[in-house]
Design an enzyme around this catalytic site. Structure first.
Site, PDB file in Angstrom:
ATOM      1  N   ASP A 161      39.517  38.962  42.428  1.00  8.06           N
ATOM      2  CA  ASP A 161      38.236  38.752  43.100  1.00  8.06           C
ATOM      3  C   ASP A 161      37.194  38.225  42.117  1.00  8.06           C
ATOM      4  OD1 ASP A 161      35.891  38.944  44.627  1.00  8.06           O
ATOM      5  OD2 ASP A 161      36.619  40.707  45.690  1.00  8.06           O
ATOM      6  N   HIS A 206      38.455  37.981  47.158  1.00  6.15           N
ATOM      7  CA  HIS A 206      37.373  38.404  48.044  1.00  6.15           C
ATOM      8  C   HIS A 206      37.690  38.213  49.523  1.00  6.15           C
ATOM      9  CE1 HIS A 206      33.278  39.906  47.623  1.00  6.15           C
ATOM     10  NE2 HIS A 206      32.890  39.127  48.612  1.00  6.15           N
ATOM     11  N   SER A 231      31.618  42.915  50.849  1.00  7.63           N
ATOM     12  CA  SER A 231      30.776  42.051  50.027  1.00  7.63           C
ATOM     13  C   SER A 231      29.309  42.483  50.087  1.00  7.63           C
ATOM     14  CB  SER A 231      30.960  40.599  50.473  1.00  7.63           C
ATOM     15  OG  SER A 231      30.363  39.712  49.580  1.00  7.63           O
TER      16      SER A 231
END
Length: 413
Positions: free
Chosen positions: A355, A388, A184
């Protein structure tokens, strides 16, 4: 029960959005001016609680940045297997977490499924960073943790100070170039650094898990609500300098809700922010809530909102040409140009079809900028069902992501 889940989900979103205000108002009532929950002891890292208890050797290190932040870095120098129980010339791997979590996010899964422990068991020297402002990296050489000036940072300071300090420290300790793994925001940090020709001389390879280089297409409901309604900017204008979702009362309420058999808490807590994660066991939620989420500067939340609204990846925009000129020598913030990533650097990139933060269309923009990359030096992996948080907490992340990544590393030696 679907209606119950929907009601709880809506309530949770509103609760999360209101938490900074609620905590700040309560703090003002107490005369502290702080927006936070009681802080746990930050003496040392999490070696004893999460590493040594699983049978691994562990070391705590402190790294001081040029702007005075004292970062805790946890080292797992060796694995548990017979062949890896020796120190020596092991390749260092630096793991950098994203926003609202800390280095413990790499250890939420059981040891046999955790990336950090698997790397150690495969003969790597593993280093886990705790970014500024998180529980184990609250220190500063001159600023108090509760001082608004302590929280005056965004992505730019993490790129300019945190990464160089941790890279140099690990490089000095090991005498070797680093393999870097980011998730991320951790991926954006390293790509932004490389785009400005930083750290390249100390890099051996880069792994980008759920890469965030562009954010204009994000479908994250929570991120869109905050960005499109300028919530972070409003809170900042009211004097709330820290975005902290960790309130002890709320955490305990969420734990109770998550223990209700009919409630899918992985969906409840993560889907509005990360997308629908496919493969997280409900039991991981208690572990997650024991350690996360972590606070972040309001300024970095504003910075992420700017990237979402603008679609481009630039340095922090002060929304005033004079202030931008003062900081950058130009009326608009400079861009982090992803084309500047070295074309011969080994890259392992993995992204998911579900995601919401690392949206497929945004990843396509990144891949377009990497089209000139040496094809023998890049591996691109796409997992249709992954969102994610699956990259950190999915029960099958080892099979789908970690094992292929470790195989990628082994081919470099």
């Amino acid at each position: 029960m679907k209606l119950v889940n929907t009601i709880i989900l809506t309530y949770t979103i509103l609760l999360i959005l209101s938490t900074p205000i609620f905590l700040s108002l309560k703090a003002q009532e107490n005369g502290t001016g702080m927006a936070t929950m009681p802080v746990q002891s930050s003496e040392g890292g999490f070696c004893k609680s999460m590493v040594e208890t699983n049978g691994y050797e562990c070391e705590d290190h402190n790294v001081t940045t040029k702007d005075g932040y004292i970062l805790n870095v946890v080292r797992i120098p060796m694995g548990r297997c017979r062949d890896c129980r020796t120190r020596g010339n092991k390749s260092p791997v630096l793991l950098q977490h994203g926003v609202f979590v800390d280095g413990r996010s790499w250890l939420l899964l059981p040891p046999k499924q955790s990336l950090a422990f698997n790397l150690a068991d495969n003969g790597y020297d593993v280093w886990l960073v705790n970014s500024r402002g998180t529980e184990y990296s609250e220190g500063h050489t001159s600023l108090n943790f509760d001082d608004p000036a302590y929280w005056n940072w965004s992505l730019d300071e993490m790129v300019a100070y945190d990464l160089p300090a941790t890279f140099q420290y690990v490089y000095d300790q090991t005498g070797q170039k680093l393999h870097f793994v980011g998730h991320s925001l951790g991926t954006l940090m390293i790509m932004a650094a490389m785009s400005r020709d930083r750290l390249v001389n100390m890099l051996e390879s880069v792994a980008l898990l759920s890469p965030v280089a562009y954010m204009g297409h994000t479908t994250s409901l929570l991120s869109r609500v905050i960005a499109d309604n300028f919530i972070a900017e409003t809170l900042d204008s009211l004097g709330f300098y820290k975005f902290d979702m960790r309130n002890v009362i709320i955490i305990e309420i969420l734990k109770v809700i998550c223990r209700i058999p009919s409630v899918d808490c992985t969906t409840l807590l993560f889907t509005p922010y990360t997308g629908q994660n496919c493969c997280m066991k409900p039991s991981i939620m208690d572990i997650f809530l024991d350690h996360e989420p972590q606070p972040a500067a309001m300024k970095i939340v504003i910075h992420m909102c700017q990237l979402i609204r603008g679609g481009n990846t630039t340095m922090f925009d002060y929304n005033d040409s004079g202030t931008n000129i003062k900081h950058y020598g130009q009326p608009t913030p400079p861009a982090y140009n992803m084309i500047g990533i070295p074309k011969d650097l080994p890259i392992f990139l993995s992204h998911g079809g579900a995601d919401a933060l690392s949206d497929v269309d945004d990843v396509k923009l990144l891949l377009d900028s990497l089209q000139g990359h040496d094809p023998d030096k890049i591996v691109v992996q796409f997992i249709e069902r992954f969102a994610h948080a699956d990259y950190l907490m999915s029960g099958n992340a080892k099979e789908h992501v970690y094992d292929p990544f470790i195989a990628f590393l082994s081919r470099l030696h």
